[in-house]
Design an enzyme around this catalytic site. Structure first.
Site, short mmCIF file in Angstrom:
data_model
loop_
_atom_site.label_atom_id
_atom_site.label_comp_id
_atom_site.label_asym_id
_atom_site.label_seq_id
_atom_site.Cartn_x
_atom_site.Cartn_y
_atom_site.Cartn_z
N HIS A 14 0.82 -1.22 0.00
CA HIS A 14 0.00 0.00 0.00
C HIS A 14 0.85 1.27 0.00
CE1 HIS A 14 0.43 -0.06 4.42
NE2 HIS A 14 0.09 1.21 4.39
N HIS A 59 7.51 -2.36 2.33
CA HIS A 59 7.44 -0.89 2.26
C HIS A 59 8.82 -0.23 2.18
CE1 HIS A 59 3.44 -1.91 3.29
NE2 HIS A 59 3.56 -1.86 4.60
N GLU A 108 6.42 4.31 13.94
CA GLU A 108 5.02 4.26 14.38
C GLU A 108 4.97 4.41 15.89
OE1 GLU A 108 2.39 1.41 12.03
OE2 GLU A 108 4.30 0.37 12.11
N LYS A 134 0.48 5.56 -1.85
CA LYS A 134 0.49 6.84 -1.14
C LYS A 134 0.90 7.96 -2.11
CE LYS A 134 1.68 4.96 3.41
NZ LYS A 134 0.72 5.36 4.43
C1 BG6 Z 1 1.39 -2.58 7.32
C2 BG6 Z 1 2.05 -3.31 8.46
O1 BG6 Z 1 1.78 -3.13 6.09
O2 BG6 Z 1 1.76 -1.21 7.35
C3 BG6 Z 1 1.66 -2.69 9.78
O3 BG6 Z 1 1.67 -4.67 8.44
C4 BG6 Z 1 1.94 -1.20 9.78
O4 BG6 Z 1 2.34 -3.31 10.85
C5 BG6 Z 1 1.35 -0.54 8.53
O5 BG6 Z 1 1.36 -0.64 10.94
C6 BG6 Z 1 1.82 0.91 8.42
O6 BG6 Z 1 1.12 1.55 7.39
P1 BG6 Z 1 0.91 3.13 7.38
O7 BG6 Z 1 0.23 3.40 6.08
O8 BG6 Z 1 0.06 3.43 8.57
O9 BG6 Z 1 2.26 3.74 7.49
#
Ligand code: BG6
Length: 490
Positions: A179, A241, A217, A183
């Site tokens: 994902h 990511h 995070e 972004k």
């Molecule tokens: C997910 C992970 O792919 O991405 C999670 O499995 C993580 O652990 C999340 O919290 C973070 O995504 P974003 O978009 O909130 O940075």
């Protein structure tokens, strides 16, 4: 606002339709796209799951989920009435495709439509669901399949999944989601690098000292603790990511935006990553796990306590020094770090340029600091270029670091669509550019597998860190040893 391109009439089946991802991300994203008028005709969203519930019960859950996740004012009764007409529910046990008659007859109503199967399920079900679709004659010329991350948990399992799904769908019909690629700010990296001629001559070893990528995070692992305890930060965040971000920063300019042109360049970076072996893993990686502490003013328990006081050696934090063995990046380290329960939630990429070769400004208060280009992915999306400027005044010649700041929100003043909105539309349009190709996923796993094997062979310890801090001290030392520091200073 970019032009809204309506998508052709579709049937989108969400396997795992009652799950967390569907409720928190997919349905809100679809609601937004529908609200903006992107759907045509009577396009349908068909949720499939094992549960024996009625359509009305399912719609009740969707309504609650939308109210919980949409911002104030975004849930409108009239829009909900229109959206709910699109949402259907069908009971279909992924493990028992012989009993998919409900799904088959629903899809059979529109055999010519664009058809998408979104697998928001455990990866172990990807192969069985793909086979089930094929066996039931549900794979048509316009069918696509979407695989949520993680695709496997090592190279071997990823290959197995890719083979199983590849028997039923051609590669250009398989959309593997990361994902982060959806972004807006991540796509802006492409705009920044290739829509401006300013940076490209400097984007290499001659001018760049190092690159740092942080995805921090403040949240812990919450309800996913058992899953997470098997996976850890390296597999959860770095394999996908962080490596995708690294690829977009480090890749050569693609010849076009064609999906394979971009992905061909990314794979070259993945293949050029120097392996972290038993010989160098200790010096180049840090594993961490949070203890109790305070996050955003609230007390937070440690990972072990969340697990029920089991002694786990799973890392909730990882920092790596990565070298890319090619001409552009030789001896330019890329430092990556990610973790849960850190001081705050932010993701950014910092490209730090080299020091001036010779300073003509002696005895400076701040020194002559190197230029830095900071690409802020979230929150406060934007780009910042830090420069040295003369402090105003008639006496002396003191320099001070200042920033050229571009805030996307101030400049464009828009709601930033969630990554899933973009990605779902790309699937419906059949454009795989923002999705991971099979070879990318497998190469990324291969590199990660070597780190895990090296950690095991060298019995590398998991350092603890206080929840609400910036990770273990060893993470700062990783930079300090090279005479560098994480930005901002922490
Ligand atoms: C997910 C992970 O792919 O991405 C999670 O499995 C993580 O652990 C999340 O919290 C973070 O995504 P974003 O978009 O909130 O940075």
């Amino acid at each position: 606002m970019a032009k809204l391109i309506p998508v052709d009439e579709f049937d989108l089946v969400i396997f795992g339709g009652t799950g967390d991802l569907a409720m928190r991300k997919l349905l809100p994203a679809l609601y937004h796209r529908d609200r903006d008028g992107q759907f045509t005709g009577d396009s349908r969203i068909i949720a499939a799951s094992r549960r024996d519930i009625t359509r009305d019960e399912y719609l009740g859950r969707v309504e609650t989920a939308l109210k919980n996740s949409l911002k104030e004012g975004e849930f409108e009764d009239s829009q909900w009435t229109a959206f709910r007409d699109r949402v259907h529910y069908v009971q279909a046990d992924a493990g028992n495709p012989e009993a998919w008659s409900g799904l088959s007859s629903m899809l059979g109503e529109h055999p010519g439509r664009d058809r998408v199967a979104y697998l928001a399920t455990a990866p172990s079900l990807f192969g069985p669901i793909a086979r089930g679709l094929k066996q039931n004659g549900l794979v048509t010329a316009t069918s696509r399949i979407v695989l949520e991350k993680p695709v496997g948990q090592d190279e071997a399992s990823a290959r197995e999944i890719n083979n199983a799904v590849g028997h039923c769908f051609a590669e250009d019909r398989i959309f593997r989601i990361d994902h982060y690629l959806g972004k807006e700010t991540v796509q802006n990296l492409l705009a920044l690098r290739f829509g401006n001629s300013l940076f490209e001559p400097l984007w290499r070893l001659n001018a760049v000292d190092h690159v740092q990528i942080t995805v921090a995070e403040d949240l812990g692992v919450g309800g996913r603790i058992e899953f997470y305890d098997r996976i850890g930060a390296l597999r959860d965040m770095v394999q996908n990511h962080m490596l995708q971000l690294l690829c977009l920063v480090a890749m050569e300019p693609p010849a076009s935006l064609h999906h394979d042109a971009v992905r061909d360049e990314k794979i070259k970076v993945l293949r050029a990553l120097r392996p972290l072996t038993e010989a160098n893993v200790k010096t180049n990686s840090v594993r961490g796990q949070y203890n109790a502490g305070t996050v955003n003013g609230e007390p937070a328990v440690g990972f072990d306590e969340e697990l029920g006081d089991a002694k786990s050696t799973t890392e909730t934090f990882v920092a790596l020094k990565v070298e890319i063995d090619n001409w552009r990046w030789s001896n330019v380290p890329f430092y990556l770090r990610t973790g849960k329960r850190l001081k705050d939630k932010h993701s950014e990429i910092v490209v730090q340029f080299k020091d001036v070769p010779h300073s003509i400004f002696p005895q400076q208060k701040y020194g002559v600091q190197p230029n830095r280009l900071t690409i802020r992915l979230q929150p406060d999306e934007g780009v910042r270029l830090s420069l040295m400027a003369k402090e105003p005044g008639p006496g002396g010649f003191d320099l001070q670091p200042v920033s050229l700041n571009l805030s996307f929100e101030e400049t464009f003043g828009l709601r930033y669509p969630d990554a899933y909105e973009r990605l779902l539309m790309e699937v419906l349009r059949g454009n795989p550019a923002l999705f991971m190709r099979r070879d990318e996923v497998e190469s990324a796993w291969k590199w990660i597998d070597t780190i895990i094997a090296s950690w095991e062979a060298t019995e590398q310890t998991v350092e603890t860190y206080v929840a609400g801090s910036w990770g273990p001290t060893a993470s700062s030392l990783l930079m300090d040893r090279d005479g560098r520091a994480w930005r901002p200073d922490n």
